[in-house]
Design a protein around this motif. Structure first.
Motif, mmCIF file in Angstrom:
data_model
loop_
_atom_site.group_PDB
_atom_site.id
_atom_site.type_symbol
_atom_site.label_atom_id
_atom_site.label_comp_id
_atom_site.label_asym_id
_atom_site.label_seq_id
_atom_site.Cartn_x
_atom_site.Cartn_y
_atom_site.Cartn_z
ATOM 1 N N LEU A 30 -34.736 34.840 -13.725
ATOM 2 C CA LEU A 30 -34.089 35.016 -15.033
ATOM 3 C C LEU A 30 -34.635 36.244 -15.744
ATOM 4 O O LEU A 30 -33.869 37.053 -16.288
ATOM 5 C CB LEU A 30 -34.296 33.767 -15.880
ATOM 6 N N GLN A 53 -29.741 35.118 -26.129
ATOM 7 C CA GLN A 53 -29.226 34.676 -24.837
ATOM 8 C C GLN A 53 -30.356 34.471 -23.827
ATOM 9 O O GLN A 53 -30.314 33.539 -23.011
ATOM 10 C CB GLN A 53 -28.222 35.692 -24.297
ATOM 11 N N LYS A 56 -31.968 31.204 -24.790
ATOM 12 C CA LYS A 56 -31.118 30.083 -24.378
ATOM 13 C C LYS A 56 -31.268 29.834 -22.875
ATOM 14 O O LYS A 56 -31.393 28.683 -22.432
ATOM 15 C CB LYS A 56 -29.661 30.372 -24.721
ATOM 16 N N GLY A 57 -31.266 30.894 -22.096
ATOM 17 C CA GLY A 57 -31.399 30.726 -20.655
ATOM 18 C C GLY A 57 -32.749 30.156 -20.267
ATOM 19 O O GLY A 57 -32.839 29.286 -19.395
ATOM 20 N N ALA A 60 -33.216 26.448 -22.773
ATOM 21 C CA ALA A 60 -32.232 25.378 -22.611
ATOM 22 C C ALA A 60 -31.722 25.251 -21.182
ATOM 23 O O ALA A 60 -31.743 24.168 -20.595
ATOM 24 C CB ALA A 60 -31.063 25.613 -23.578
ATOM 25 N N ASP A 61 -31.251 26.365 -20.599
ATOM 26 C CA ASP A 61 -30.626 26.291 -19.277
ATOM 27 C C ASP A 61 -31.622 25.895 -18.187
ATOM 28 O O ASP A 61 -31.329 25.028 -17.356
ATOM 29 C CB ASP A 61 -29.970 27.625 -18.940
ATOM 30 N N ILE A 62 -32.794 26.528 -18.195
ATOM 31 C CA ILE A 62 -33.828 26.149 -17.224
ATOM 32 C C ILE A 62 -34.600 24.929 -17.714
ATOM 33 O O ILE A 62 -35.115 24.150 -16.913
ATOM 34 C CB ILE A 62 -34.781 27.337 -16.963
ATOM 35 N N GLY A 63 -34.688 24.762 -19.018
ATOM 36 C CA GLY A 63 -35.349 23.582 -19.579
ATOM 37 C C GLY A 63 -36.831 23.744 -19.821
ATOM 38 O O GLY A 63 -37.554 22.752 -19.961
#
Length: 377
Positions: A30, A53, A56-57, A60-63
């Protein structure tokens, strides 16, 4: 013959697990895609170094924002070892994201509160999901014993000023310790002023916070708040060592690569004995820093009784190694290392700023001396 270690004296596991390696690969991919050197250099020249962004990646997206949060509270239910891996990668890319301050320090502070009631669990869920960023309203240079109340409570309203708060410009919520407890304050609410400063490290902005009759939600009373803040600072100092480790690793790797490619007198400059000795010494320091940082992360993860000592050792050593690695990186890159276009200066500035984060190396050496009952240097 030395007896086999018992459960109480089991040596810490400093190796990376397969899960941690997978997490590292995801985070590194990422960051390589969205946070390479030209991108970071471009963003720090703007007024907003943070990339929503990217956050967020990552969060949230990877956590990764919920690694320290238990699953029943909406998190990943992982631990400090996994968070340390994330911070290593963030250090390698000097990523301008509020991970250390929000996903580690603020989150750990909330988790250390005696009462996990409605407001606390709700905020933890928001942080774990990456929907909000919270910052502990104390100076970035504050150390664990200095977790004093930086604001006063007058007639139920928050009044006071806190200087040099890291990542405050990106925060949605401020966790404000006071003489009357710990309060959650929305940065958009009336009576809250966040004034950005001009920091040395442009990838981790600082700000002064001024509260004027602000209204907040009480999360804990005084005693519980002091304990929670100290736990948050302890975790912050311990995992900051992992960020410093990642920074030092990048500096060493980049310096070795450059000195292999740069030729002088028809030879790679890295083949000169004087430079080889300097890089070999730096490699030894980085290996030792890895052991210290991993030991601190493991102690935090397992709740070791030696956690305070492990954290102090990691910070006393890793901060010096990070600064040395960044200085060597600039010097061995010669002229190009001094330019604004090369990212080496970002690493030196981050290393210098981190060296006073959550206590200086001198403070942590005093902690070690106190623990082992020896005179401090």
């Amino acid at each position: 013959m030395t007896a086999a270690p018992t459960e109480e004296t089991q040596a810490p596991d400093l190796l990376y697990s397969e899960t941690e390696d997978d997490l590292r690969a995801a985070v590194r991919s990422l960051l390589a895609d969205r946070c390479d050197a030209p991108t970071v250099l471009g963003r720090i020249e703007s007024d907003t170094p943070y990339d929503p962004q990217l956050w967020k990646g990552l969060a949230a997206d990877i956590g990764t924002a919920g690694l320290l949060v238990p699953e029943h509270l909406g998190g990943q239910g992982a631990g400090h070892r996994e968070a340390a891996v994330v911070l290593e990668e963030l250090g390698r890319s000097v990523a301008p994201v509020p991970y250390l301050t929000s996903a580690v320090v603020a989150t750990e502070t909330l988790l250390a509160l005696e009462k996990q009631d409605g407001p606390v669990t709700a905020l933890l869920g928001e942080l774990a999901a990456g929907r909000k960023v919270a910052v502990l309203a104390i100076p970035f240079s504050a150390s664990e014993p200095d977790a004093v109340q930086p604001a006063g409570v007058v007639a139920g309203c928050l009044e006071g000023e806190v200087t040099g708060v890291a990542d405050a410009p990106a925060a949605d919520v401020l966790l404000v310790p006071t003489t009357d407890g710990l309060f959650a304050v929305d940065t958009r609410s009336e009576g809250v002023a966040v004034t950005p400063l001009v920091p040395l490290d442009l990838t981790r902005p600082l700000a002064d916070i001024t509260l004027t009759s602000a209204v907040g939600t009480r999360l804990a009373d005084g005693a519980s708040a002091v304990h929670a803040v100290r736990q948050g600072l302890l975790a912050g100092a311990g995992l900051l060592a992992s960020e410093q480790l990642g920074l030092a690793e990048w500096c060493l790797t980049e310096t070795v690569r450059y000195t292999r490619e740069r030729h002088q007198f028809n030879r790679p400059v890295g083949s000169f004995q004087a430079l080889k000795h300097r890089m070999a010494q730096l490699w030894l320091e980085v290996v030792s820093a890895r052991a210290a940082a991993r030991n601190a992360a493991d102690a935090l993860a397992t709740g070791s009784p030696d956690t305070r000592l492990a954290v102090a050792v990691a910070q006393a050593y890793c901060s010096k190694v990070a600064v040395h690695a960044a200085e060597e990186c600039i010097q061995l890159h010669a002229g190009i290392g001094m330019t604004w276009e090369h990212p080496a200066h970002l690493y030196l500035k981050r290393a210098k700023a981190d060296s006073i984060g959550y206590g200086t190396a001198g403070h942590h050496r005093e902690v070690i001396a106190d623990i082992v009952d020896l005179p401090a240097p």
